[in-house]
Design an enzyme around this catalytic site. Structure first.
Site: not given
Ligand SMILES: O=C(COP(=O)(O)O)N(O)CCCCO
Ligand code: NA
Ligand SMILES: [Zn+2]
Length: 305
Positions: A80, A132, A178, A208-209, A211, A251, A253-254
Site C-alpha cells: 500500500d 494513483e 484517509h 482509498h480512504g 473506512s 482500502n 485501515d482506520t
C-alpha cells in the site's frame, strides 16, 4: 490461495462488486481478515504500508503469505502506498503479489514515468500494479495533502495515464480521504466523476480512504476510555454506488484500527486483573471480524470466491 491483485480485481470490476483491501500490522489483524473472508466465501486483499513493513518486516509478510497460501479463498498481498521504484521491487522480493506505486504527488509526466518503470519491472515478474492519479485530502501516511492542493481525478487524464503507464488498476481521487475525520457528517463523494471515469476506462478502479468509521464503534471506543473528536467515514450507500460504477478495490485501515483498539480497551476495562495477552488481543480479533464482515456485505464480495 495466494493470487495476484488482477486475479481478484478484474472479476470484481466485471461483476460490479468491491473487494476489501485491509491493512495489517500483526497476526491477529491478518487472521481476522483472512478467516472472515473464508467464512464468507469472499476474495480479499491484505495490504501492508511501508510503515507496516518497517514494523513487522518479512516476519509479518510471511504470516500473511502462509495464511494466504492455505486460505480456501483467493488472497493477494499488496504493498500500500509504495513511495518508490525501490520500495515496490523490495516488496516483490518479499513475496508481495500486488504493489502500489503512489507517485501522485508528482506532476502528470513525473507520475507516468515513475509508474511505468514499476509496471515494466512488476509485469516481468507476473505481479500486478496499482497507481494513483489525483490527490486525496487528508493525510497520506508520508504526505500531507491539505484541502486546497487536494484535487479530484480528471477523467480524460485518467484515460491518458492508463494508456501511457499500463497500470493494472488505478486509485482515483473522488472525495474520500484517509483517517477517521473524512468531513463534517457525510463526506462528499463525486459519483458523477466515478461514473465518467469508469465509462471511459476498463480497468479496476480503487477507492482509498474507504473506512466507514461506524458510529457504534466510535461510541464503544469513547466508552472504553478512548478519546476521539467528531469522526466520520464514507457512507455504506455511497460505497455501494461507487462499486456499481467500477470501483473494485476498496482500502480500509482506520476501521480496523478503531475495532482492534475497542477490543483491547474493553478487555482491559472489564478485567483490570487480566494480563494474559490472548484474553486481550483475542477480543480485538473478534471486533475486527465483525467490522470486516460488515464491509464485505456492503461491497457485495460475499459468496464471490
Ligand atoms: O486508503 C487507505 C485507508 O483509508 P482509511 O483511513 O479510510 O481506512 N489506506 O491506503 C490505508 C493507509 C492509510 C492510513 O490509514
Ligand atoms: Na493501495
Ligand atoms: Zn490510501
Amino acid at each position: 490461495m495466494l493470487v495476484t491483485g488482477n486475479d481478484i480485481l478484474v472479476p470484481a470490476r466485471a461483476g460490479k462488486y468491491g473487494v476489501g483491501s485491509f491493512n495489517t500490522n500483526n497476526m491477529e489483524i491478518t487472521q481476522a481478515i483472512i478467516h472472515t473472508a473464508e467464512r464468507l466465501r469472499s476474495p480479499v486483499m491484505v495490504q501492508m504500508s511501508e510503515g507496516a513493513i518497517k514494523y513487522g518486516g518479512q516476519d509479518l509478510a510471511n504470516i500473511v503469505i502462509d495464511l494466504a497460501r492455505r486460505a480456501t479463498v483467493p488472497v493477494a498481498l499488496h504493498l500500500d502506498h509504495g513511495s518508490s521504484y525501490e520500495s515496490a521491487l523490495k516488496a516483490i522480493k518479499m513475496g508481495f503479489t500486488s504493489v502500489m506505486i503512489d507517485a501522485s504527488h508528482h506532476d502528470f509526466e513525473g507520475n507516468v514515468k515513475e509508474t511505468r518503470r514499476v509496471v515494466e519491472a512488476a509485469h516481468a515478474m507476473g505481479i500486478s500494479v496499482e497507481s494513483e492519479l489525483g490527490r486525496l485530502g487528508g493525510i497520506e501516511e508520508h504526505i500531507v495533502v491539505d484541502e486546497k492542493d487536494a484535487f479530484l481525478t480528471d477523467p480524460e487524464e485518467a484515460v491518458q495515464f492508463i494508456e501511457q503507464t499500463g497500470t493494472d488498476y488505478l486509485a482515483i481521487a473522488i472525495g474520500t480521504s484517509h483517517g477517521a475525520f473524512k468531513g463534517k457528517g457525510r463526506p462528499y463523494i463525486d459519483h458523477a466523476r466515478i461514473e465518467k471515469i469508469a465509462g471511459l476506462t476498463g480497468i479496476p478502479l480503487v477507492a482509498h480512504g474507504s473506512s466507514g468509521v461506524p458510529q457504534e464503534i466510535v461510541e464503544r471506543f469513547r466508552k472504553a476510555g478512548g478519546e476521539i473528536g467528531d469522526a466520520a467515514g464514507i457512507a455504506d450507500e455511497d460505497l455501494q454506488r461507487a462499486t456499481g460504477f467500477g470501483i473494485a478495490k476498496v482500502n480500509v485501515d482506520t476501521d480496523l484500527r478503531l475495532a482492534s483498539t475497542v477490543g483491547i480497551r474493553e478487555a482491559l476495562m472489564a478485567n483490570p486483573k487480566e494480563f494474559d495477552p490472548r484474553k486481550i488481543f483475542g477480543p480485538a480479533r473478534d471486533v475486527m471480524s465483525q467490522v470486516i464482515e460488515h464491509k464485505m456485505r456492503v461491497l457485495g464480495s460475499v459468496g464471490k470466491a
